[in-house]
Each structure stands twice: as structure tokens, then as C-alpha cells.
Design an enzyme around this catalytic site. Sequence first.
Site, PDB file in Angstrom:
ATOM      1  N   LYS A   1     -24.511   1.819  10.110  1.00 26.73           N
ATOM      2  CA  LYS A   1     -25.436   0.934   9.408  1.00 26.73           C
ATOM      3  C   LYS A   1     -26.877   1.215   9.818  1.00 26.73           C
ATOM      4  O   LYS A   1     -27.791   1.227   8.980  1.00 26.73           O
ATOM      5  CB  LYS A   1     -25.079  -0.522   9.704  1.00 26.73           C
ATOM      6  CG  LYS A   1     -23.768  -0.988   9.077  1.00 26.73           C
ATOM      7  CD  LYS A   1     -23.485  -2.441   9.439  1.00 26.73           C
ATOM      8  CE  LYS A   1     -22.176  -2.917   8.848  1.00 26.73           C
ATOM      9  NZ  LYS A   1     -21.876  -4.318   9.219  1.00 26.73           N
TER      10      LYS A   1
ATOM     11  N   GLU B   1     -10.263   0.489  13.233  1.00 30.57           N
ATOM     12  CA  GLU B   1     -11.521  -0.089  13.698  1.00 30.57           C
ATOM     13  C   GLU B   1     -11.348  -0.729  15.074  1.00 30.57           C
ATOM     14  O   GLU B   1     -12.271  -0.732  15.891  1.00 30.57           O
ATOM     15  CB  GLU B   1     -12.034  -1.126  12.697  1.00 30.57           C
ATOM     16  CG  GLU B   1     -13.468  -1.556  12.978  1.00 30.57           C
ATOM     17  CD  GLU B   1     -14.069  -2.376  11.859  1.00 30.57           C
ATOM     18  OE1 GLU B   1     -15.298  -2.325  11.696  1.00 30.57           O
ATOM     19  OE2 GLU B   1     -13.315  -3.084  11.160  1.00 30.57           O
TER      20      GLU B   1
ATOM     21  N   HIS C   1       8.174  11.680  -3.678  1.00 34.98           N
ATOM     22  CA  HIS C   1       7.641  12.698  -4.580  1.00 34.98           C
ATOM     23  C   HIS C   1       6.189  13.024  -4.243  1.00 34.98           C
ATOM     24  O   HIS C   1       5.491  13.618  -5.052  1.00 34.98           O
ATOM     25  CB  HIS C   1       7.767  12.204  -6.024  1.00 34.98           C
ATOM     26  CG  HIS C   1       9.167  11.858  -6.400  1.00 34.98           C
ATOM     27  ND1 HIS C   1      10.086  12.803  -6.815  1.00 34.98           N
ATOM     28  CD2 HIS C   1       9.837  10.680  -6.365  1.00 34.98           C
ATOM     29  CE1 HIS C   1      11.253  12.208  -7.059  1.00 34.98           C
ATOM     30  NE2 HIS C   1      11.123  10.925  -6.784  1.00 34.98           N
TER      31      HIS C   1
END
EC number: 5.3.1.9
Length: 532
Positions: free
Chosen positions: A457, A322, A351
Site C-alpha cells: 500500500k 496472509e 479434468h
Amino acid sequence: MDSAQIWQRYCDWLYYHPGLEFFLDISRIRFTPEQVGSLQSRFAEAFAAMQALEAGAIANPDEHRQVGHYWLRAPELAPTPELTQAIQGCIEQIEAFAEKIHHGMIPASGGGRFTELLCVGIGGSALGPQFVAEALAPQHPPLNIHFIDNTDPDGIDRVLARLAGKLGQTLVIITSKSGGTPEPRNGLVEVEQAYQKAGIPFAVHAVAITSPGSKLEVQARQAGWLEVFPIFDWVGGRTSETSAVGLLPAALQGIDIRALLAGAATMDEATRVPEVKRNPAALLALAWYIAGQGQGRKDMVVLPYKDRLLLFSRYLQQLVMESLGKSHDLKGNRVEQGIAVYGNKGSTDQHAYVQQLRDGINNFFVTFIEVLQDREPGIPSPFVEPQVTSGDYLSGLLQGTRQALYENGRDSITVTIPRVDARSVGALIALYERAVGLYAALININAYHQPGVEAGKKAASAVLELQRQVIEVVRSHAGSLTLGQLAEKVGSPERIETLYFILRHLHANGREIQLIGDPGCPLDLKIQARPT
């Protein structure tokens, strides 16, 4: 490079802080003296910019804001006596409130002490407290912590289900700087409704962390919530862990917030040194710059070899991405900067994706986080093989992976801390906050705003407004409509795809709209109001 040269390079570039027992090794980033020399003038400017920032300069020009998260752990450095007093007062307020909760001086409405803590927030308001809780909370904390960190209804239901029968003993922290951010606002509404449904008064369980004068503060004070704590205007969400946002949940869990602040303050002192080789944050910024050619061309893979640090990579994702993911620099040039961050933990990664790191596309550099102490002091480690403990295996796997990657041309950084405690975690937080600031100065971007987040937004608000229009049109229309007809009626033929997504969501949730036909053939669908 032979082993003697590798060892000499390690010794030449190793950073060690004796007070923190902290090591930083960037020797396995393949940089040259010439590259380091070419960046000296940029680093001089970066150090000067950081000094000005801490002195109170406007460091976020787009929002015309100061950037003061460093003052949070050294209030005496704040540019005015009023700010110093406000920071110190907030810390004392947090400690006093936590003490009252722990000792039952503020009782739960269900009787006795509070036993549960529910934190409602988003982004840095959740990621920082989650990371610190995972890393530092004791085995049996005074309050068990839970998070609502999204506006996902199913996720909210799952958290509230875990608190079923315990709402009367649950303290709720609502964190929202503006008081209007949708995710924490939605969480607040749903939690309030859960309390109402249970017949339990919400206000005597609620605490707000918000900006002075915000909608949330007004609501909290009018409703008689237990307490309101400040988020200062000059603290961003992703750098808020040493503010009330992070300190209040930590204190309530019995975490030593003074030690956390002290570790951060000590690292801040170390990262103010205006010399690259003696400044660990500058060394990190140097490594990031050279690894990614100053353009973020390689991803940052964060591998902490400690279960307690599992969430550190998620915390750094927001802090780094950000802050650094910006389309334009401070001069207005389009630069499209950023560093992608991902990670899990060692040795789980042995793994998982280390196979690709070793043999696949070389588009990354690794940051290993090493913790020297295997267990809590006084707890002996049994041998799993002759003279070998589980912790020896973990250390061996870290060293082996680091070496295997380097041998195949893959660069890495290694950060070493003595143990996972409040002081070391505070130091890690401060280290990466400063590294982000210095790197941003090197590439001349504003690390302290987030226009991309704000754009998302705004786009979401536009979608919700379109949804309201859709519901109104379909309700008022007799009969069915095609998708194209609906688009014309709401005056948005260019947003027909968005309309389809809205309709599909409403239909799937049994809302006001129903779709007739095959949803896989959108153009053939009929849309009508659902019978009431």
C-alpha cells in the site's frame, strides 16, 4: 504399509465430533510417532499461547492489539463486561436491521422493498461474505447479492451494469475498518457517482461497517446513512466473518447467522482441548507442520467436493497465506515462513490439475473436503446407472483420487461434514482460524499482522504521488520531453522504469499525457501533454 495397517492407522488418528457430525482424517500424512512426540512441548506452548490470547493478552505485539475473533461467537468469554455487551449488541443490531429490510419497514427509495444487496469491500471484507453467500444463500434470497471487491474500473462497471435500473432497490454496504483503505474508498466514490448520475439519493441506500470513530463512520453519520455497524479493533479482516462484516450480508440474504455462530462456537470448544489427538485444529497444525517440515515446503491444495464450497479455497488462501507468510519470527530472526494455498473443486479437478498432482512434482499435500449429504432432504436422486446416482459418482471420485494420490506417495487430509449448512460452515471457519493460530505458535510467528500488505500500500501511494508530479511537469513544459529528461525534472532518475509504467497507463486511457513513438522502445519515446 498393507491395507490392514492403513485401516488401523485411520482408526488410530480419526477425529470425530458427534455434535457437529464432523470427521477429520490426517492418517494419510506420513508422520511417525517420533515426529509427533518431538512436537509435544511446542504444542504445550501453543495451547498456552492460545489460552492467553482468548483471555485478552496482547497477541499481536507489532500493532499492540488483542486478537478477539473467538469472542464473537462466545461473547461471555470476552475479558470485560463492556466487550461482552458490545458483541451481543452488534448481533442484535444486525438482526433488527435485517428484519426491517426484509419486511419493508425501511423502504427502498425506488418504492417497495430492497431486492438487491451490493457489498463494497476488499480482502477479508469480501472473501468471507462471498464464500458464505455461495455456500449458504437460499435459491431465492430476500436480496440478491453483488460484490465490488477490487479497484478495477471495468469490474466496477460490470457490477453496476447488472444493477442498471435497480439502483433504487439496491442496499449498499461499504466495509472498511479504517475508512481509508483505497479499494473500498474508490468503490464508494464510484457507486455514489452512479447514484448521482441516476438522480437517486445515495444516503438512504447506504450502510457502513467500520471502526468506531473512523473517517467512514464520520462520513456516514454526517450524510445520514441508514446505519453504521462496528468492526472492533481486535478483529482482523481475514478473521471477520463472524463479525458484522460477514453476519450483516448473511442475515440480509436470509442465512441463519445464529446457527453459523453456534457452529463456530462448538468448534471453538473442541479446539480448546489441550491434547493434540483430541483437538482437530491441533491435528491440522500437526499435519501442516510435518508435511512442510515446519517451513512450508509443500503447498496446500484444497479440493472441496461440493459446488457450494467452490470459494472455500479462495477464502483459505487469505486466511492461511496472509497469516503465515512472514519474513521474521517473534524473536526477529529471518525465517521466511508460509504455506501456499490453491484449489478449485472436485470433480472438476479430475479434468484439470489432478494429473500433475498424481504424476508430477510432489510439492504439495491435498485437503479433501467431503460432504456426506448429496442433496437437500426430501429431494430424491435419480439413478444415472443401475443403483448409482450422480452423488455416488462424486463420492467415488473423491475416494479414488485420494487413493491414487496416496499410492504414488502424495499425502492428504480429509475433512468431512454432514451437509453444507450454516452450522457446518461456521465450524469450518472456526476450525481453520484456530489451526492457523496454533501453527503460527509452533513456528513462533505473528499470525495477526500483515506488514507485506502494508508495504504494498505504501509503495502504491508513492507511485501515485510520482504520477501527480509527472502530470504537473509535463503540463507546465512547452514541447516534448524524453523519458530521461522527465525523470530528471521530477527528481527521480532512479525510478525511470516506474515512470515508464505510469506514462504508458496514462496514455492508454486517454489521460493528460501522450506518448509519441514506439512504446516498445521506451528510450526513444517523446512525452508531451495531451491537447485539451
